[in-house]
Design an enzyme around this catalytic site. Structure first.
Site, PDB file in Angstrom:
ATOM      1  N   LEU A   1       4.715   6.760  -1.637  1.00 32.32           N
ATOM      2  CA  LEU A   1       5.939   5.976  -1.777  1.00 32.32           C
ATOM      3  C   LEU A   1       5.723   4.815  -2.743  1.00 32.32           C
ATOM      4  O   LEU A   1       4.651   4.666  -3.329  1.00 32.32           O
ATOM      5  CB  LEU A   1       6.383   5.456  -0.403  1.00 32.32           C
ATOM      6  CG  LEU A   1       6.771   6.496   0.638  1.00 32.32           C
ATOM      7  CD1 LEU A   1       7.001   5.832   1.996  1.00 32.32           C
ATOM      8  CD2 LEU A   1       8.027   7.245   0.196  1.00 32.32           C
TER       9      LEU A   1
ATOM     10  N   PRO B   1       0.791  -1.237   0.000  1.00 33.55           N
ATOM     11  CA  PRO B   1       0.000   0.000   0.000  1.00 33.55           C
ATOM     12  C   PRO B   1       0.821   1.283   0.000  1.00 33.55           C
ATOM     13  O   PRO B   1       0.272   2.366   0.242  1.00 33.55           O
ATOM     14  CB  PRO B   1      -0.780  -0.128   1.314  1.00 33.55           C
ATOM     15  CG  PRO B   1       0.168  -0.836   2.231  1.00 33.55           C
ATOM     16  CD  PRO B   1       0.917  -1.818   1.349  1.00 33.55           C
ATOM     17  N   GLU B   2       2.122   1.200  -0.303  1.00 30.81           N
ATOM     18  CA  GLU B   2       3.001   2.366  -0.150  1.00 30.81           C
ATOM     19  C   GLU B   2       2.559   3.592  -0.945  1.00 30.81           C
ATOM     20  O   GLU B   2       2.780   4.735  -0.519  1.00 30.81           O
ATOM     21  CB  GLU B   2       4.434   1.988  -0.542  1.00 30.81           C
ATOM     22  CG  GLU B   2       5.163   1.131   0.472  1.00 30.81           C
ATOM     23  CD  GLU B   2       4.893  -0.366   0.304  1.00 30.81           C
ATOM     24  OE1 GLU B   2       5.567  -1.162   0.970  1.00 30.81           O
ATOM     25  OE2 GLU B   2       4.001  -0.724  -0.507  1.00 30.81           O
ATOM     26  N   ALA B   3       1.948   3.393  -2.119  1.00 32.53           N
ATOM     27  CA  ALA B   3       1.536   4.535  -2.937  1.00 32.53           C
ATOM     28  C   ALA B   3       0.531   5.419  -2.202  1.00 32.53           C
ATOM     29  O   ALA B   3       0.436   6.619  -2.484  1.00 32.53           O
ATOM     30  CB  ALA B   3       0.948   4.061  -4.267  1.00 32.53           C
TER      31      ALA B   3
ATOM     32  N   VAL C   1       0.768   6.535   0.651  1.00 37.49           N
ATOM     33  CA  VAL C   1       1.489   7.555   1.417  1.00 37.49           C
ATOM     34  C   VAL C   1       2.621   8.147   0.566  1.00 37.49           C
ATOM     35  O   VAL C   1       3.639   8.601   1.078  1.00 37.49           O
ATOM     36  CB  VAL C   1       2.040   7.006   2.761  1.00 37.49           C
ATOM     37  CG1 VAL C   1       0.901   6.692   3.705  1.00 37.49           C
ATOM     38  CG2 VAL C   1       2.928   5.785   2.540  1.00 37.49           C
TER      39      VAL C   1
END
Length: 257
Positions: free
Chosen positions: A141, A135-137, A139
């Site tokens: 990233l 799920p980094e995108a 935040v």
């Protein structure tokens, strides 16, 4: 081996080093100290002739929810963020090249850095409660390890689906995508991982070490580039907004759309 590895609890059973991500009150989110602690643990496990294989599991209801986002704002300037990424990637690399067989036993969430940890483990056993995600995108990233190593195990379309949309894969879809070796009934994942680890522990150590080294050849490609790219992403306005929105439990207002 001792048991002083920060959030990692360690025991040895039948030649298998059992490593528990032991921070259940935080869904086993990875602390900044985790990266150096895990390298030290791997060094000790490699030097211990009693240890023939390694199983990693999560305490409580989940495997690992990823990096501790609450601490991202404390990383400092770009050089400090680059050093953090270097530590994280060095730890993943140490896990990947550890010369003894490694097995992840997954239940509940395996998100972000937790999902990436399974990507550098030799085998992945999960039960039916497992949910894998990058799920980094959300935040601002990207999964630094995932974009380098994820496609070695995972169908590229599935990996892009996870990264681009934040889609979480259940146990069966994760196995179909290549993230998972074996799916068990709920609560049976550790037992199955231990069964496989004991089988591996009975094989000649040198043969497995040589085979693993050859199978992993070329795996370091892209690590350095990912460190630089992720460090830069850590300094964007959208990254700061994404983290703030996560902490404040609201929808982010990204500028770069």
């Amino acid at each position: 081996m001792d048991n002083s590895y920060g959030m990692l609890s360690v025991g040895v059973e039948d030649g298998v080093c059992v490593v528990t991500l032991d921070r259940p009150e935080k869904l086993n989110a990875l602390t900044h100290e985790f990266w150096t602690d895990v390298v030290r643990l791997l060094d000790d496990a490699e030097a211990d002739d009693v240890v023939r294989a390694l199983v990693v599991r999560g305490a409580g209801d989940n495997f690992c929810a990823g990096g501790d986002i609450d601490g991202f704002g404390e990383l400092g300037d770009i050089p400090a963020r680059r050093r953090y990424q270097q530590l994280a990637m060095a730890a993943y690399r140490a896990w990947e090249v550890f010369p003894k067989p490694t097995i992840a036993a997954v239940h509940g969430y395996a998100l972000g850095g937790g999902c990436e940890l399974t990507m550098v483990t030799d085998l992945v056993v999960c039960d039916t409660t497992a949910r894998f995600g990058t799920p980094e995108a959300a935040v601002g990233l990207m999964p630094g390890l995932g974009v380098v190593r994820g496609h070695a195990n995972t169908n590229l379309h599935w990996l892009k689906l996870m990264i681009f949309t934040g889609t979480r894969l259940g146990a069966d879809d994760a196995r179909l995508a290549g993230l998972v070796t074996t799916v068990t009934e709920e609560g049976q994942h550790v037992e199955e991982a231990m069964r496989l680890a004991r089988q591996a522990a009975q094989k000649p150590a040198t043969a497995l070490r040589v085979a693993k080294a050859i199978l992993n050849r070329g795996s370091a490609e892209g690590y350095d580039y990912s460190v630089e790219a992720t460090a830069l992403l850590h300094s964007t306005d959208d990254q700061r907004e994404g983290v703030a929105a996560f902490v404040e439990r609201r929808q982010p207002a990204f500028r770069d759309r």
